[in-house]
Scaffold this motif. Structure first.
Motif, mmCIF file in Angstrom:
data_model
loop_
_atom_site.group_PDB
_atom_site.id
_atom_site.type_symbol
_atom_site.label_atom_id
_atom_site.label_comp_id
_atom_site.label_asym_id
_atom_site.label_seq_id
_atom_site.Cartn_x
_atom_site.Cartn_y
_atom_site.Cartn_z
ATOM 1 N N GLY A 42 0.835 -1.200 0.000
ATOM 2 C CA GLY A 42 0.000 0.000 0.000
ATOM 3 C C GLY A 42 0.868 1.247 0.000
ATOM 4 O O GLY A 42 1.851 1.308 -0.737
ATOM 5 N N ARG A 43 0.525 2.220 0.855
ATOM 6 C CA ARG A 43 1.323 3.450 0.897
ATOM 7 C C ARG A 43 2.766 3.072 1.192
ATOM 8 O O ARG A 43 3.034 2.224 2.055
ATOM 9 N N PHE A 44 3.722 3.734 0.510
ATOM 10 C CA PHE A 44 5.076 3.190 0.485
ATOM 11 C C PHE A 44 5.774 3.311 1.836
ATOM 12 O O PHE A 44 6.581 2.453 2.200
ATOM 13 N N ASP A 45 5.484 4.370 2.595
ATOM 14 C CA ASP A 45 6.121 4.491 3.914
ATOM 15 C C ASP A 45 5.595 3.427 4.878
ATOM 16 O O ASP A 45 6.324 2.955 5.747
ATOM 17 N N GLN A 46 4.334 3.002 4.686
ATOM 18 C CA GLN A 46 3.819 1.921 5.538
ATOM 19 C C GLN A 46 4.531 0.610 5.224
ATOM 20 O O GLN A 46 4.865 -0.160 6.129
ATOM 21 N N THR A 47 4.758 0.366 3.944
ATOM 22 C CA THR A 47 5.502 -0.838 3.553
ATOM 23 C C THR A 47 6.894 -0.831 4.188
ATOM 24 O O THR A 47 7.339 -1.837 4.758
ATOM 25 N N PHE A 48 7.558 0.307 4.113
ATOM 26 C CA PHE A 48 8.909 0.391 4.688
ATOM 27 C C PHE A 48 8.865 0.192 6.206
ATOM 28 O O PHE A 48 9.737 -0.460 6.782
ATOM 29 N N HIS A 49 7.834 0.738 6.842
ATOM 30 C CA HIS A 49 7.671 0.545 8.287
ATOM 31 C C HIS A 49 7.538 -0.946 8.625
ATOM 32 O O HIS A 49 8.137 -1.433 9.583
ATOM 33 N N ILE A 91 6.348 0.524 -8.376
ATOM 34 C CA ILE A 91 6.263 0.551 -6.908
ATOM 35 C C ILE A 91 4.879 0.059 -6.507
ATOM 36 O O ILE A 91 3.879 0.542 -7.046
ATOM 37 N N SER A 129 -0.479 5.422 -5.143
ATOM 38 C CA SER A 129 -0.634 6.169 -3.895
ATOM 39 C C SER A 129 0.471 7.181 -3.635
ATOM 40 O O SER A 129 0.281 8.097 -2.838
ATOM 41 N N ASP A 130 1.620 7.034 -4.284
ATOM 42 C CA ASP A 130 2.784 7.832 -3.893
ATOM 43 C C ASP A 130 3.602 8.346 -5.061
ATOM 44 O O ASP A 130 3.640 7.737 -6.121
ATOM 45 N N GLY A 140 7.197 9.786 3.993
ATOM 46 C CA GLY A 140 8.152 8.939 4.694
ATOM 47 C C GLY A 140 9.574 9.274 4.293
ATOM 48 O O GLY A 140 9.829 9.635 3.139
ATOM 49 N N LEU A 194 12.946 7.343 4.028
ATOM 50 C CA LEU A 194 13.194 5.905 4.006
ATOM 51 C C LEU A 194 14.648 5.576 3.718
ATOM 52 O O LEU A 194 15.098 5.618 2.565
ATOM 53 N N THR A 230 8.200 7.246 9.307
ATOM 54 C CA THR A 230 7.110 6.945 8.382
ATOM 55 C C THR A 230 5.849 7.584 8.954
ATOM 56 O O THR A 230 5.837 8.012 10.106
ATOM 57 N N SER A 231 4.799 7.658 8.161
ATOM 58 C CA SER A 231 3.567 8.350 8.576
ATOM 59 C C SER A 231 3.850 9.765 9.061
ATOM 60 O O SER A 231 3.142 10.278 9.916
ATOM 61 N N ASN A 257 8.909 9.225 0.065
ATOM 62 C CA ASN A 257 7.620 9.057 -0.611
ATOM 63 C C ASN A 257 6.664 10.124 -0.121
ATOM 64 O O ASN A 257 6.670 10.497 1.054
#
Lengths: 298, 298
Positions: free
Chosen positions: A174-181, B172, B204-205, B235, B237, B267-268, B288
């Protein structure tokens, strides 16, 4: 030593390694049997075509991270179905949990655990609930808890507890920062809570960490997790340090192969091993395996 | 030095930095104007709600990586529309390109460039075509080329050429090893071809690399790239090494903040700066920014 890449046939028999190794069986939930303590964590990302019912039926504790409960609730057409999948816990800052969903699960015995701290994500809070359940602190979850960060404080009071496996529905793609998290949490747990085994299940992949050393990834058959691709795609993903890799049972097996982000990376590789493959790595890496099923949602 | 986190108001005015810095304007394509040489690369992943026409109209060269041409072709309802978006090049091992798509674009003047080598991905081949176009080698693409790895060989014969920006549609958010490959290419280009600026656009990004040093990310208004969220999510990253971060214009600005996978990761976070934000990093990182529009597909 020389770097070598060897192309294997699509189906390639690999025996369990003889030296000291870790055995992982990430795909056991497809056949409905998992040994040991297992948890399902449902995140607030689309459930879509995830094998959510299969995951549910082979796990013994079910935790929704905040709006993950909405995802579960609305994945059913009616209460008759919904009644059979009641999570034990919903945890998070509850800024996403819908009122009708909250009331439904509360009526059906789910424990709702508000944890308002913004120093940790809903996903991390769900992991902490799972840790408490497996470290003798489970009964504390049924008593009043500080609603800011009480669970985090409680976790600090307990020892490691018994090893367990957590399947995580969502968190990747999903949202890329969530994936990285999600990936960062994989590395954090591997270093601080190595008795917890985490498997992310996304719509396209199963994603997990393989620690430094030798790991044997074992399964009954490739068809179990992918009945569309004869050679399911696989990636060896060094999110952390540069690694040296040796594999056996991949479509393109590597020896003494140096890999790091920005350099050589083995993506679009594939699973050749008929009942397993072996990865030896000098440091933690992440592996993704393409899952695909003509009857995925069941 | 002490690590500091400061919460900012949702809208926070940030002036352009005074010290030496790089300025990036990743969102200019939303207003239809981009200065300098630009390329659009379309990968073989769902186009879905991507702002593909906006991207097309503000880029001067359009390259489809293999099955990316199918995605483009089938995104139109009829030839009247389709006729207005004819890519200059289709490149790849062509194992995905459909016959009717190939014939249609060939009839309309697209140059089809088979490159069968498996030592490079279709995405990397598309980047090589873009490099040739901007380094004086463009006319070579209209003559016979070795169909294994001729383009890669040609690229080696030219100097760096002029700087250019490439927008990449897709890459992505799909299969996880493909996402990692995209990010790895970001790092590889930053080290070997720092005159190429790459922006990935997913559903999304918007995803891009910020190099070591100070970068000012500039835009007319946050509403330009996200007219739903007042504070679009963001984010920072660190896919590569551990970094030390300083920011200005984020919802949670950081100072002397150490970040690495498995440790602290921002992130977030969110975009607070009304017309820009500043990131200072000790080593390359990926950023992102959540893009979202009520009229995304237009």
């Amino acid at each position: 030593m020389e770097e070598v890449v060897v192309e294997r046939p699509d189906d390639y028999e690999v025996a369990e390694p003889q030296n000291v190794h870790l055995t992982l069986e990430p795909f056991r939930f497809y056949s409905g049997s998992i040994e040991g303590n297992t948890v399902l964590i449902i995140l607030n990302t689309p459930i879509g075509s995830l094998p959510i019912h299969k995951l549910w039926n082979c796990t013994s504790v079910h935790i929704c991270a905040d709006g993950g409960a909405n995802r579960l609730y609305y994945s059913f057409l009616n209460d008759a179905e919904r009644d059979r999948y009641i999570p034990e816990f919903i945890v998070g800052d509850l800024d996403s949990l819908r009122e009708e969903v909250k009331q439904y699960y509360q009526r059906n015995g789910t424990v709702i655990l508000p944890q308002y701290t913004q120093y940790s994500t809903d996903f991390m809070k769900a992991i902490e609930v799972a840790i408490l359940v497996h470290s003798g602190g489970k009964e504390k979850l049924y008593k009043p808890i500080n609603e800011d960060d009480g669970i985090s404080q409680l976790v600090g009071n307990y020892d490691e507890g018994v090893p367990f496996t957590a399947y995580v529905a969502g968190g990747i793609g999903g949202r890329f920062d969530q994936t990285f998290h999600s990936i960062s949490q994989l590395y954090a747990l591997a270093s601080d809570h190595s008795h917890i085994r985490l498997f992310f299940v996304s719509e396209s992949d199963l994603v997990f960490l393989v620690p430094a050393g030798t790991t044997y990834v074992k399964y009954e058959s490739k068809k179990l997790f992918n009945n569309i691709e004869p050679v399911p795609k696989l990636g060896l993903l060094p999110f952390g340090n540069r690694v040296v890799l040796n594999t056996k049972g991949l479509k393109y097996d590597v020896e003494n192969w140096v890999s790091q982000v920005g350099g050589n990376v083995s993506t679009s590789n594939g699973v050749a091993g008929t009942t397993g493959f072996i990865v030896n790595t000098s440091d933690n890496i992440v592996i993704n395996v393409e899952i695909s099923s003509k009857a995925k949602g069941t």
